[in-house]
Design an enzyme around this catalytic site. Structure first.
Site, PDB file in Angstrom:
ATOM      1  N   GLY A 220       0.843  -1.189   0.000  1.00 55.22           N
ATOM      2  CA  GLY A 220       0.000   0.000   0.000  1.00 55.22           C
ATOM      3  C   GLY A 220       0.877   1.238   0.000  1.00 55.22           C
ATOM      4  O   GLY A 220       2.044   1.179   0.398  1.00 55.22           O
TER       5      GLY A 220
ATOM      6  N   GLN B 275       2.998   9.942   1.585  1.00 51.44           N
ATOM      7  CA  GLN B 275       4.282   9.234   1.612  1.00 51.44           C
ATOM      8  C   GLN B 275       5.161   9.603   0.426  1.00 51.44           C
ATOM      9  O   GLN B 275       6.355   9.306   0.416  1.00 51.44           O
ATOM     10  CB  GLN B 275       4.064   7.715   1.625  1.00 51.44           C
ATOM     11  CG  GLN B 275       3.442   7.212   2.922  1.00 51.44           C
ATOM     12  CD  GLN B 275       3.337   5.703   2.908  1.00 51.44           C
ATOM     13  OE1 GLN B 275       2.378   5.148   2.377  1.00 51.44           O
ATOM     14  NE2 GLN B 275       4.333   5.026   3.464  1.00 51.44           N
TER      15      GLN B 275
ATOM     16  N   CYS C 258       6.080   0.038   7.799  1.00 56.03           N
ATOM     17  CA  CYS C 258       5.682   1.177   6.969  1.00 56.03           C
ATOM     18  C   CYS C 258       6.880   1.628   6.142  1.00 56.03           C
ATOM     19  O   CYS C 258       7.988   1.746   6.664  1.00 56.03           O
ATOM     20  CB  CYS C 258       5.205   2.321   7.863  1.00 56.03           C
ATOM     21  SG  CYS C 258       4.686   3.765   6.928  1.00 56.03           S
ATOM     22  N   LEU C 259       6.636   1.892   4.850  1.00 53.60           N
ATOM     23  CA  LEU C 259       7.720   2.318   3.969  1.00 53.60           C
ATOM     24  C   LEU C 259       8.309   3.659   4.413  1.00 53.60           C
ATOM     25  O   LEU C 259       9.436   3.983   4.055  1.00 53.60           O
ATOM     26  CB  LEU C 259       7.206   2.435   2.529  1.00 53.60           C
ATOM     27  CG  LEU C 259       6.782   1.109   1.877  1.00 53.60           C
ATOM     28  CD1 LEU C 259       6.081   1.368   0.557  1.00 53.60           C
ATOM     29  CD2 LEU C 259       7.964   0.184   1.689  1.00 53.60           C
TER      30      LEU C 259
ATOM     31  N   HIS D 249      -4.432   1.119   7.786  1.00 56.63           N
ATOM     32  CA  HIS D 249      -3.094   1.718   7.829  1.00 56.63           C
ATOM     33  C   HIS D 249      -3.020   2.900   6.840  1.00 56.63           C
ATOM     34  O   HIS D 249      -2.523   3.980   7.179  1.00 56.63           O
ATOM     35  CB  HIS D 249      -2.066   0.630   7.482  1.00 56.63           C
ATOM     36  CG  HIS D 249      -0.645   1.083   7.490  1.00 56.63           C
ATOM     37  ND1 HIS D 249       0.295   0.597   8.371  1.00 56.63           N
ATOM     38  CD2 HIS D 249       0.025   1.964   6.690  1.00 56.63           C
ATOM     39  CE1 HIS D 249       1.462   1.175   8.123  1.00 56.63           C
ATOM     40  NE2 HIS D 249       1.329   1.998   7.104  1.00 56.63           N
ATOM     41  N   GLU D 250      -3.543   2.692   5.617  1.00 58.88           N
ATOM     42  CA  GLU D 250      -3.473   3.748   4.591  1.00 58.88           C
ATOM     43  C   GLU D 250      -4.347   4.935   4.951  1.00 58.88           C
ATOM     44  O   GLU D 250      -3.951   6.091   4.764  1.00 58.88           O
ATOM     45  CB  GLU D 250      -3.893   3.199   3.221  1.00 58.88           C
ATOM     46  CG  GLU D 250      -3.005   2.119   2.647  1.00 58.88           C
ATOM     47  CD  GLU D 250      -1.533   2.439   2.725  1.00 58.88           C
ATOM     48  OE1 GLU D 250      -1.140   3.617   2.578  1.00 58.88           O
ATOM     49  OE2 GLU D 250      -0.761   1.503   2.970  1.00 58.88           O
TER      50      GLU D 250
ATOM     51  N   HIS E 242      -2.739   7.130   7.315  1.00 61.21           N
ATOM     52  CA  HIS E 242      -1.739   7.999   6.679  1.00 61.21           C
ATOM     53  C   HIS E 242      -2.372   9.308   6.203  1.00 61.21           C
ATOM     54  O   HIS E 242      -1.749  10.369   6.262  1.00 61.21           O
ATOM     55  CB  HIS E 242      -1.127   7.319   5.450  1.00 61.21           C
ATOM     56  CG  HIS E 242       0.121   6.535   5.738  1.00 61.21           C
ATOM     57  ND1 HIS E 242       1.235   7.095   6.301  1.00 61.21           N
ATOM     58  CD2 HIS E 242       0.436   5.224   5.518  1.00 61.21           C
ATOM     59  CE1 HIS E 242       2.185   6.163   6.427  1.00 61.21           C
ATOM     60  NE2 HIS E 242       1.722   5.016   5.961  1.00 61.21           N
TER      61      HIS E 242
HETATM   62 NI    NI Z   1       2.710   3.163   5.995  1.00 58.43          NI
END
Ligand code: NI
Length: 175
Positions: free
Chosen positions: A46, A51, A104-105, A146-147, A150
């Site tokens: 995702g 991000q 998380c990226l 999670h998204e 964000h």
């Molecule tokens: Ni994330």
């Protein structure tokens, strides 16, 4: 397609509430395609617009549901499902909560155990601005939550009951 640069903590945009998307033009289509590409390259399951340093309520998700252990080894890999979430709103949540390990990226080198709703319903717009409703459960519901976090400046580390640096053999889907 162009890979976009993923920003990491403490980049301030990761803590800001993203703005609704109102224009569904060609540029948006290109951006969405770039986000899928950037997510796959990372690799992740995702990616939310903040991000990649854009304060927009937009996220992409691509994930294959868990493999069925009964399937023979030479069975084709499970099909990945793709979602584009624009201006998403969680309209229903299960009472049942489940624990799972997330990464998380935007927070490299850290994972955490986070409690999420087992299933949710989400109202959103698709890439062409049409209203859609998604009912998701299990790991897909976890990725969605999670998204959507964000897009509100919330990170998994805010909700985790504990966080740690994963060992080399510890695999966690990242978003
Ligand atoms: Ni994330």
């Amino acid at each position: 397609m162009t890979l976009r640069q993923i920003v990491h903590l403490p980049e301030p945009i990761l803590r800001k509430k993203a703005k609704p998307v109102t224009t569904f033009d060609k540029n948006l289509q290109t951006l969405i395609d770039d986000m899928f590409e950037t997510m796959r390259e990372a690799p992740g399951v995702g990616l939310a617009a903040p991000q990649i340093n854009l304060p927009m309520q937009l996220a992409v998700v691509e994930y294959a549901e868990e493999e069925d252990e009964e399937l023979p080894e030479d069975a084709p890999p499970p099909k990945k499902k793709q979602f584009v979430l624009i201006n998403p709103e969680i309209v229903k949540t299960s009472d049942e909560m489940v624990m799972g390990v997330e990464g998380c990226l935007s927070i490299p080198g850290l994972v955490g155990e986070v409690e999420r709703h087992e299933s949710i319903q989400v109202k959103a717009l698709n890439r062409h601005g049409k209203p859609v409703k998604h009912k998701v459960e299990g790991w897909m519901a976890r990725i969605f939550q999670h998204e959507i976090d964000h897009l509100n400046g919330v990170l998994f580390t805010d909700k985790a009951v504990r966080v740690w640096k994963p060992g080399e053999d510890e695999e966690t889907p990242l978003d």
